[in-house]
Each structure stands twice: as C-alpha cells, then as structure tokens.
Scaffold this motif. Structure first.
Motif, PDB file in Angstrom:
ATOM      1  N   SER A 199       0.834  -1.561   0.153  1.00  0.00           N
ATOM      2  CA  SER A 199      -0.328   0.089  -0.371  1.00  0.00           C
ATOM      3  C   SER A 199       0.767   0.841  -0.138  1.00  0.00           C
ATOM      4  CB  SER A 199      -0.075   0.156   1.544  1.00  0.00           C
ATOM      5  OG  SER A 199      -1.490  -1.410   1.495  1.00  0.00           O
ATOM      6  N   LEU A 203       0.777   3.898  -2.674  1.00  0.00           N
ATOM      7  CA  LEU A 203       0.906   5.418  -2.282  1.00  0.00           C
ATOM      8  C   LEU A 203       1.781   6.343  -3.230  1.00  0.00           C
ATOM      9  CD1 LEU A 203      -1.032   5.203   1.025  1.00  0.00           C
ATOM     10  CD2 LEU A 203      -1.488   5.214  -1.167  1.00  0.00           C
ATOM     11  N   TYR A 204       2.922   5.949  -2.986  1.00  0.00           N
ATOM     12  CA  TYR A 204       4.393   6.388  -3.669  1.00  0.00           C
ATOM     13  C   TYR A 204       3.690   6.997  -5.258  1.00  0.00           C
ATOM     14  CZ  TYR A 204       8.628   7.200  -5.559  1.00  0.00           C
ATOM     15  OH  TYR A 204       9.843   7.751  -6.718  1.00  0.00           O
ATOM     16  N   SER A 207       1.290   9.215  -6.262  1.00  0.00           N
ATOM     17  CA  SER A 207       1.776  10.488  -5.994  1.00  0.00           C
ATOM     18  C   SER A 207       2.828  11.667  -6.860  1.00  0.00           C
ATOM     19  CB  SER A 207       2.422  10.921  -4.728  1.00  0.00           C
ATOM     20  OG  SER A 207       3.609  10.050  -3.906  1.00  0.00           O
ATOM     21  N   CYS A 218      -8.713   2.959  -4.099  1.00  0.00           N
ATOM     22  CA  CYS A 218      -6.924   3.338  -3.258  1.00  0.00           C
ATOM     23  C   CYS A 218      -6.899   3.233  -2.150  1.00  0.00           C
ATOM     24  CB  CYS A 218      -6.505   3.686  -4.726  1.00  0.00           C
ATOM     25  SG  CYS A 218      -5.593   3.313  -6.284  1.00  0.00           S
ATOM     26  N   LEU A 219      -6.998   4.172  -2.172  1.00  0.00           N
ATOM     27  CA  LEU A 219      -6.665   5.091  -0.123  1.00  0.00           C
ATOM     28  C   LEU A 219      -7.882   4.035   0.472  1.00  0.00           C
ATOM     29  CD1 LEU A 219      -7.641   8.860  -1.035  1.00  0.00           C
ATOM     30  CD2 LEU A 219      -5.642   7.690  -1.223  1.00  0.00           C
ATOM     31  N   ALA A 222      -6.011   1.042   1.393  1.00  0.00           N
ATOM     32  CA  ALA A 222      -4.293   1.241   1.734  1.00  0.00           C
ATOM     33  C   ALA A 222      -5.051   1.861   3.687  1.00  0.00           C
ATOM     34  CB  ALA A 222      -3.924   2.940   1.478  1.00  0.00           C
TER      35      ALA A 222
END
Length: 393
Positions: A199, A203-204, A207, A218-219, A222
């Motif tokens: 996760s 997230l990297y 962004s 996705c969020l 995570a």
C-alpha cells in the motif's frame, strides 16, 4: 503518649482506706484517672519494702476491639492472588477477541472491495467513482493495475480473504499462557506486513505517476491495510516484535523487489524494451464501428484530441478496438515508435514533448488521461453532448 505506654510501673501503698494511693516515685506515669474507654490491665505484683509494684498496660477499649477484629477483616495475600490473576486473564481474553473481531471485519470489507475491482478488471468495465470524473478508471486500467499480467485486485482479494479467515479462526481459540504466539498469528503478521508495504508503494506511485488524480478505492484499500497491520502488531510485545523483525524485513523486501521488477518490464521505452529489436508492424482492428463510435471519433478529431500509443502495446490495440475499424481511422493517433524498436531507439519527438508516462495516453483539451477509456467516458470528458448522440440514432 503516656496513656498508651506499655509495661509501665507505678507503686501502690496500702492505706487504711479501701482505695490505693498513687506514689510519685513512678518511673513511667499513667493517667491519674482512667476514662471509661481506657482501663488499666494489671499484670503482676512485686512487693518492695512495704510497697507493691504492679505492672500494667494502659490499653484503650477501642484499640482492643480493633485488635480483636483485625484477624477477621485483614485480607489474605494468598486469597487475592488467584482472583486477580483470573481477572487479568479475562481482560486479556476479551482484548484478544475484540482485536480479532476487528481484523475479521476489516478483512471482510477489503475482500468485498477487491472482489468488485477484480470483476471490473476481468470484464473491462468502468468503475463507479464517487468523486466524479474518470480518475478511478484511469488508474485502475493503467499498467500499474497488474503485476506480471495478473490483476492487482486479485492479489488483494486473496490477501484480505486470508486475513479475514485467520481473524475468525483466532477469535474462536482460547488463549494459553506462556505458550508464545501461534503459527496463525505469525502468518497474520507476515500477510499484514506485505499488505502495508504494498500500500505504501502504491501510494508513492499514485502521488508521482498520477499527480492531481484521485482514486477512492486505492485510498480505502491503503487505509484498511495499515489498520490491519497496526492492530496485528499491537498484540505483540517489544521482545516478540524484535524476534519477528527479520521476517517482516524479508517480506517487505520481497514485495518491493517483485513490484519494481514487474513495473519496470511494463513501462514503455524501458531499458529492457530498448535492448529488444522489434520491427514496426501494422495492427489489425477486427471490430466494426457503431454509428456512435464514428460520431464520437469525428467529435474528438474536431476538438484536436490526440491518442498516443505504440504498435507493440496491447492496451493501445484494445483502445482502438473500442472504436472499431472505421472510427479508429478517424482518430488523431500518434505512433511513438514509427521506426520500430532497436537498441538505443527513442520515442518520437511528439511523444517526448507530451511527457507521456504510459500507453495509451489521451490528451483532450489539455487534460492528460492515461490508460484505456470507455467510449462513454470519452464522450463525457470531451463534451460530446446529447444532441450529438441523437444524430447518431
């Protein structure tokens, strides 16, 4: 205090009267008069030259009563130990059951979410995006949505399902003291560690590669992964976590290596691709275009929308198939490798200027859209109105 002095002595001189006279030669004096609650207790008499020495203890009645009741009310340390241990054991069991219930519940939520995303991926359907726009579909259909060709949500579905099953199983087990952690608990640590690391990795990417775009799925995934990880390790003591640190480090390293290797091979224009010689060839579109697809292609052409792709890209071919054979010829398509792929080959300058991050990529009214797009989504983004759709019927 004199009233409470123990083993005090005072002398008594006989007289003609029936009472005793107190002598002033008393080493330790008791009070000359005794209240009702404090009475002298005469211990023994010692005759000394016409005097009688009597040893007395000045004891309060209240003190006496307290002393008599103390053995009855004083708690026994040995009697408190079993009850306190049982209470502590019950508290630990309740905490364990509560933690495993949370793990099972969060795992079940994650299982449902990833099952839905797996269905969308396998059926090539659009995702419902609560935030609006096409960001969800863009990210979920990008090259980062698969690992070595396997849909990423499928891995998530398996992980969440296993976590939920372990949570239910451990929640039914009775905890045994001084037996250490079970194999199921250690497996749970390994799985949640891999999910948390994956996760963080995604997230990297979100962004950096999809700046300005949002993906609620996705969020949410995570958040579930991090929550499961922290709930799991919270039950372990510091010494136990130190023993498991090697396992966690190995799992985290393996996840990063596998994801990096997968995405490096999938990226267009990567070093591995450029070292492979692939001559240019024309792709064949077999599907016949619908009136709506032809009208949409004309609209996209009229507003200057461009589709960037590569001849070896299967996703680019799929995007053209959405339009069909006749409509695909109307699109403004830019081939980024018109001379094929050889060692040292560079993308066409138009693709370099567009700063592409993957194939296929749409640029519509200055908006960059990565990944395959459904015709309905392209119509919405490009402003293909209802009147235009009515003309196609």
């Amino acid at each position: 205090m004199a009233a409470a002095a123990s083993a005090s002595f005072f002398s008594i001189t006989p007289s003609s009267s029936s009472s005793f006279l107190f002598s002033n030669r008393t080493p330790f004096l008791c009070p000359t008069s005794f209240p009702a609650t404090s009475l002298p207790q005469f211990k023994r008499r010692v005759p000394v030259l016409g005097h009688v020495l009597v040893q007395v203890n000045c004891v309060s009645e209240r003190s006496k009563q307290a002393a008599e009741s103390e053995p009855e009310t004083a708690p026994s340390p040995s009697s408190e130990s079993p009850s306190s241990s049982a209470a502590a054991a019950a508290d630990d069991d309740d905490a364990d059951v509560s933690a495993y219930k949370w793990i099972a519940a969060l795992g079940g939520i994650g299982l449902m979410e990833t099952a839905y995303l797996t269905y969308l991926k396998l059926t090539n359907s659009d995702a419902f995006c609560p935030t609006g726009g096409g960001s969800c579909t863009t990210i979920l259909t990008s090259d980062y949505s698969s690992v070595f060709g396997v849909p990423l949500p499928l891995f998530g579905m398996l992980a969440y399902g296993l976590v939920a099953n372990l949570g239910l199983q451990l929640g039914r087990e009775k905890r045994k003291f001084d037996t250490g952690k079970s194999n199921d608990e250690i497996i749970l640590v390994g799985i949640t560690t891999s999910m948390a690391v994956a996760s963080a990795y995604f997230l990297y990417i979100l962004s950096t590669e999809f700046a300005g775009e949002s993906c609620l799925y996705c969020l949410a995934s995570a958040t579930l992964s991090f929550s499961l990880f922290f709930i799991t390790i919270k039950r372990f003591g510091l010494q136990e976590l130190q023993k498991l640190f090697g396992l966690q480090l190995s799992v985290a390293s393996l996840v990063v290596i596998v994801l990096t290797a997968s995405y490096n091979t999938a990226q267009p224009g990567s070093s591995s691709m450029l070292e492979t010689e692939i001559p240019y060839f024309e792709t064949e579109i077999t599907k016949e275009s619908s009136p709506f697809a032809i009208a949409l292609a004309k609209h996209l052409h009229s507003i200057g929308a461009k589709l960037y792709g590569a001849f070896w890209c299967s996703h680019c071919l799929d995007q053209k198939e959405f339009f069909g054979r006749e409509a695909a010829k109307i699109l403004d398509y830019v081939e980024c490798f018109p001379d094929g792929v050889n060692k040292g080959t560079k993308m066409a300058q138009a693709c370099v200027d567009a700063k592409l991050e993957g194939f296929p990529t749409w640029i519509i009214d200055g908006q960059v859209l990565s990944g395959e797009k459904q015709l309905s989504e392209l119509a919405t983004i490009s402003g293909f109105g209802l009147e235009d759709k009515a003309e196609t019927k």
